[in-house]
Scaffold this active site. Sequence first.
Site, mmCIF file in Angstrom:
data_model
loop_
_atom_site.group_PDB
_atom_site.id
_atom_site.type_symbol
_atom_site.label_atom_id
_atom_site.label_comp_id
_atom_site.label_asym_id
_atom_site.label_seq_id
_atom_site.Cartn_x
_atom_site.Cartn_y
_atom_site.Cartn_z
ATOM 1 N N LYS A 115 -12.168 1.034 -5.922
ATOM 2 C CA LYS A 115 -12.003 -0.256 -5.249
ATOM 3 C C LYS A 115 -11.277 -1.262 -6.145
ATOM 4 O O LYS A 115 -10.494 -2.078 -5.661
ATOM 5 C CB LYS A 115 -13.371 -0.797 -4.814
ATOM 6 C CG LYS A 115 -13.971 -0.050 -3.635
ATOM 7 C CD LYS A 115 -12.977 0.035 -2.482
ATOM 8 C CE LYS A 115 -13.596 0.200 -1.124
ATOM 9 N NZ LYS A 115 -12.574 0.410 -0.070
ATOM 10 N N TYR A 141 -16.756 4.843 -6.737
ATOM 11 C CA TYR A 141 -16.371 3.901 -5.673
ATOM 12 C C TYR A 141 -15.852 2.580 -6.283
ATOM 13 O O TYR A 141 -14.814 2.052 -5.870
ATOM 14 C CB TYR A 141 -17.605 3.659 -4.804
ATOM 15 C CG TYR A 141 -17.416 2.721 -3.652
ATOM 16 C CD1 TYR A 141 -16.802 3.136 -2.478
ATOM 17 C CD2 TYR A 141 -17.902 1.408 -3.718
ATOM 18 C CE1 TYR A 141 -16.664 2.271 -1.401
ATOM 19 C CE2 TYR A 141 -17.773 0.542 -2.649
ATOM 20 C CZ TYR A 141 -17.152 0.981 -1.491
ATOM 21 O OH TYR A 141 -17.013 0.121 -0.430
HETATM 22 P P1 NAD Z 1 -17.690 3.199 7.850
HETATM 23 O O1 NAD Z 1 -18.189 4.441 7.249
HETATM 24 O O2 NAD Z 1 -18.261 2.749 9.154
HETATM 25 O O3 NAD Z 1 -16.117 3.230 8.039
HETATM 26 C C1 NAD Z 1 -15.249 3.995 7.266
HETATM 27 C C2 NAD Z 1 -14.362 4.784 8.213
HETATM 28 O O4 NAD Z 1 -13.356 5.458 7.459
HETATM 29 C C3 NAD Z 1 -15.154 5.837 8.991
HETATM 30 O O5 NAD Z 1 -14.957 5.661 10.388
HETATM 31 C C4 NAD Z 1 -14.588 7.156 8.485
HETATM 32 O O6 NAD Z 1 -14.549 8.183 9.460
HETATM 33 C C5 NAD Z 1 -13.202 6.741 8.032
HETATM 34 N N1 NAD Z 1 -12.647 7.657 7.036
HETATM 35 C C6 NAD Z 1 -13.268 8.181 5.960
HETATM 36 N N2 NAD Z 1 -12.420 8.976 5.267
HETATM 37 C C7 NAD Z 1 -11.242 8.932 5.927
HETATM 38 C C8 NAD Z 1 -9.986 9.527 5.692
HETATM 39 N N3 NAD Z 1 -9.793 10.334 4.642
HETATM 40 N N4 NAD Z 1 -8.977 9.271 6.550
HETATM 41 C C9 NAD Z 1 -9.173 8.459 7.629
HETATM 42 N N5 NAD Z 1 -10.349 7.874 7.898
HETATM 43 C C10 NAD Z 1 -11.376 8.101 7.054
HETATM 44 O O7 NAD Z 1 -17.903 2.054 6.744
HETATM 45 P P2 NAD Z 1 -17.394 0.532 6.692
HETATM 46 O O8 NAD Z 1 -18.475 -0.220 6.027
HETATM 47 O O9 NAD Z 1 -16.866 0.066 7.979
HETATM 48 O O10 NAD Z 1 -16.199 0.663 5.621
HETATM 49 C C11 NAD Z 1 -14.871 0.202 5.836
HETATM 50 C C12 NAD Z 1 -14.252 -0.153 4.516
HETATM 51 O O11 NAD Z 1 -14.900 -1.303 3.967
HETATM 52 C C13 NAD Z 1 -14.362 0.942 3.463
HETATM 53 O O12 NAD Z 1 -13.163 0.988 2.690
HETATM 54 C C14 NAD Z 1 -15.506 0.458 2.609
HETATM 55 O O13 NAD Z 1 -15.429 0.989 1.303
HETATM 56 C C15 NAD Z 1 -15.274 -1.026 2.641
HETATM 57 N N6 NAD Z 1 -16.434 -1.841 2.290
HETATM 58 C C16 NAD Z 1 -17.482 -1.943 3.130
HETATM 59 C C17 NAD Z 1 -18.545 -2.766 2.770
HETATM 60 C C18 NAD Z 1 -19.711 -2.989 3.678
HETATM 61 O O14 NAD Z 1 -20.562 -3.848 3.359
HETATM 62 N N7 NAD Z 1 -19.806 -2.305 4.779
HETATM 63 C C19 NAD Z 1 -18.536 -3.449 1.536
HETATM 64 C C20 NAD Z 1 -17.441 -3.313 0.716
HETATM 65 C C21 NAD Z 1 -16.383 -2.510 1.109
#
Ligand code: NAD
Length: 302
Positions: A169, A165
């Site tokens: 990223k 990851y």
């Molecule tokens: P989440 O799991 O709620 O959202 C991710 C979404 O992406 C899900 O709805 C999932 O169905 C969708 N998804 C996964 N694979 C996919 C694909 N191949 N095609 C289309 N859609 C797909 O998690 P989140 O926390 O909302 O994450 C959103 C983004 O933020 C991600 O890129 C995650 O890595 C990043 N992020 C989140 C955090 C955090 O604290 N939540 C921190 C750093 C980065």
Amino acid sequence: MTLRFDGQIAIVTGAGGGLGRAHALALAARGAAVVVNDLGGARDGTGGSATAAEAVVAEIEAMGGQAMAAAGSVTDATAVQAMVDAAMARWGRIDILVNNAGVLRDKSFAKMSIEDFRFVVDVHLMGAAICTKAVWEIMRAQNYGRIVMTTSSSGLYGNFGQANYGAAKMALVGLMQTLAIEGQKNDIRVNCLAPTAHTRMTEDLGAALPLEALGPELVSPGLLHLVSRDAPTRCILGAGAGGFERAYVTLTQGVHITGEDAPEQVAARFDQISDRAGEIVPDMGAAQGMLELTKAKVSLGG
Ligand code: NAD
């Protein structure tokens, strides 16, 4: 002045839940028409269903906005092209792309399979590259585009159990650096967002704060700025719990060392090499070579 997106078309990937949903709702609330993409699978990327994307489209329509669901995977170039074609057929332009879709397959590197490494890189890095490629010519022809890559503190600074990851990223930061340079002449601005939020992705991490203090909607104001008309470009913005920060990739002034004992000198002068006084934020890769050549010239008395 109120930030508005009237008449603008945005694609938000992974917008069926979590941060993507919050971004889609925030964009729609301020006037954008939104393509809500989501595979609708589990947190590790398995499975899939259109209902997640459709539910967010219904929410946007219920508040009087315009939206369209796209249930395909960001890694499927054919499905991504169909999504872009559908948005172009309905609205005729694409102003904003938020690459937000993501998955987790956490394990220590010792236990991680190469399949899980490749899968995570594929969704985050290749998914963002495929979606960006599909809108790039449209944005070039429009002489306007705003693209955000969702990076992470795990990539910028590391996190135990997230080698796949974190690598994916940080690769998105590299993608942003070059696309911001290449997009400049067509007013395509490319930035990274490093969010912190309570979502299903982070639900296992015990939060030090009440969960509502980590709501994904507290990240979206940062996203809105990064995709606005007055957006910066080539910026890494941290956002979470109402906090906003910037991260930089920097270069120290360093030293000039040549000769037989150069390896020993590098070791002996490592503190000086690491000294952050006079540190710069290079505006392109060539800046490092320029700095090195300048030091070489000075040492030759040039
Ligand atoms: P989440 O799991 O709620 O959202 C991710 C979404 O992406 C899900 O709805 C999932 O169905 C969708 N998804 C996964 N694979 C996919 C694909 N191949 N095609 C289309 N859609 C797909 O998690 P989140 O926390 O909302 O994450 C959103 C983004 O933020 C991600 O890129 C995650 O890595 C990043 N992020 C989140 C955090 C955090 O604290 N939540 C921190 C750093 C980065």
